[in-house]
Design an enzyme around this catalytic site. Structure first.
Site, PDB file in Angstrom:
ATOM      1  N   PRO A   2      13.955  21.608 -23.192  1.00 27.88           N
ATOM      2  CA  PRO A   2      13.541  23.427 -23.338  1.00 27.88           C
ATOM      3  C   PRO A   2      14.801  23.828 -23.876  1.00 27.88           C
ATOM      4  O   PRO A   2      16.873  23.609 -24.571  1.00 27.88           O
ATOM      5  CB  PRO A   2      14.238  23.880 -22.275  1.00 27.88           C
ATOM      6  N   GLU A   3      14.288  24.611 -25.522  1.00 25.90           N
ATOM      7  CA  GLU A   3      15.118  25.413 -26.579  1.00 25.90           C
ATOM      8  C   GLU A   3      14.301  26.534 -26.283  1.00 25.90           C
ATOM      9  O   GLU A   3      13.613  26.774 -25.468  1.00 25.90           O
ATOM     10  CB  GLU A   3      14.848  24.834 -27.808  1.00 25.90           C
TER      11      GLU A   3
END
Length: 275
Positions: A2-3
């Site tokens: 996840p960014e």
DNA sequence: TCCTGTACCTGAAAGC
DNA sequence: TGCTTTCAGGTACAGG
């Protein structure tokens, strides 16, 4: 992994699914996931209502009643999903928030890298991990002049500088490779070698790329899903990341993979040259 | 203060 | 086929 776009998508999903729910019990199967006293974490949250879900950079801020906030970072593979109490517990489920309507908000993390911390609402700005964060990658916060000045003070390569979260927050390995490709900047270019024109283009591409990725619901490379367990759609838009050997969409030169700052890095050796 | 290297973790893929 | 090794990476932290 996840960014910012993935975390934002999770935030929106959690809001729809569990905003307004009351916690009846918290079960912690892997106490190391909780920074601070895990028993206090569980007892304090009992009876609290999840009033809202905010985000700062890649950190989720779960706002509870009586002035409590859970700061949650998904790191590599953390994910939240909601299931009915009694549904089989999946492998790698480490924290369960029992809700007063018979559902459970479950936190699952294969790599066990994710972390949660309970703090008083408002004190998050004093947490070292949040305090150091740069501006959000939106035009209102992220100013090109300050970005350029910050880069001029750094001699290290642009890629690890963008991963730092200090100059701008939200970029991870995937989107850094993408925005550098879009901006025709070699990932090993020293920050202070970039011209004002380079920085302007990079700045605009960061804002544009992350906004597009949020719109697409994030990028699923290995395992990411949102709170509804849907995969993202932005992996189909990637131009350079994990495209080793494939032709550059701009000039047809094969994309190469190198290691920069201990991270796998994908770039076009023709379009992106070190200055 | 800035920068680099390493630890934390597990599953998938590669190598033998 | 089955075992071992390597790789993936966001952040915190140690040390130069």
């Amino acid at each position: 992994m996840p960014e910012l776009p993935e975390v934002e998508t999770v935030r929106r999903g959690l809001r729809k699914l569990v905003q307004g729910s009351r916690i009846t019990e918290v079960e912690i199967m892997y106490p190391k996931m909780i920074e601070g006293d895990s028993r206090e974490f569980a007892t304090t949250l009992r009876g609290k209502v999840l009033e809202d879900v905010d985000r700062r950079g890649k950190f989720l801020l779960l706002r509870f009643s009586d002035g409590w906030t859970v700061v949650s970072h998904l790191r590599m593979e953390g994910k939240y999903f909601v299931e009915k109490k009694g549904a089989p517990i999946r492998k790698h489920t480490h924290v369960i928030f029992n809700l007063d309507d018979g559902r459970q908000l479950r936190y699952n993390d294969v790599r066990k890298f994710g972390r949660m911390r309970l703090i008083k609402t408002g004190s998050e700005t004093q947490l070292p991990s949040l305090k150091k964060l740069g501006p959000e990658p939106v035009a209102a916060d992220f100013k090109v002049a300050a970005f350029y000045q910050g880069l001029q003070k750094k001699k290290k390569a642009i890629k690890p500088a963008l991963l730092d979260q200090n100059l701008v927050t939200g970029l991870g390995n995937i989107y850094v490779d993408e925005v550098l490709w879009m901006s025709k900047i070699h990932p090993q270019t020293p920050c202070n070698h970039l011209t004002q024109a380079d920085v302007q283009i990079l700045h605009d591409n960061i804002i544009q790329e992350l906004a597009r990725a949020v719109e697409a619901g994030g990028t699923t490379i290995r395992s990411y899903t949102d709170a509804f367990q849907n995969e993202g759609g932005f992996q189909f838009e990637l131009q350079a990341y994990q495209k080793t050997g494939q032709p550059c969409p701009r000039c047809q030169t094969p994309i190469e993979r190198i290691v920069v700052g201990q991270r796998g890095t994908h770039f076009c050796p023709n379009c992106q040259q070190v200055k």
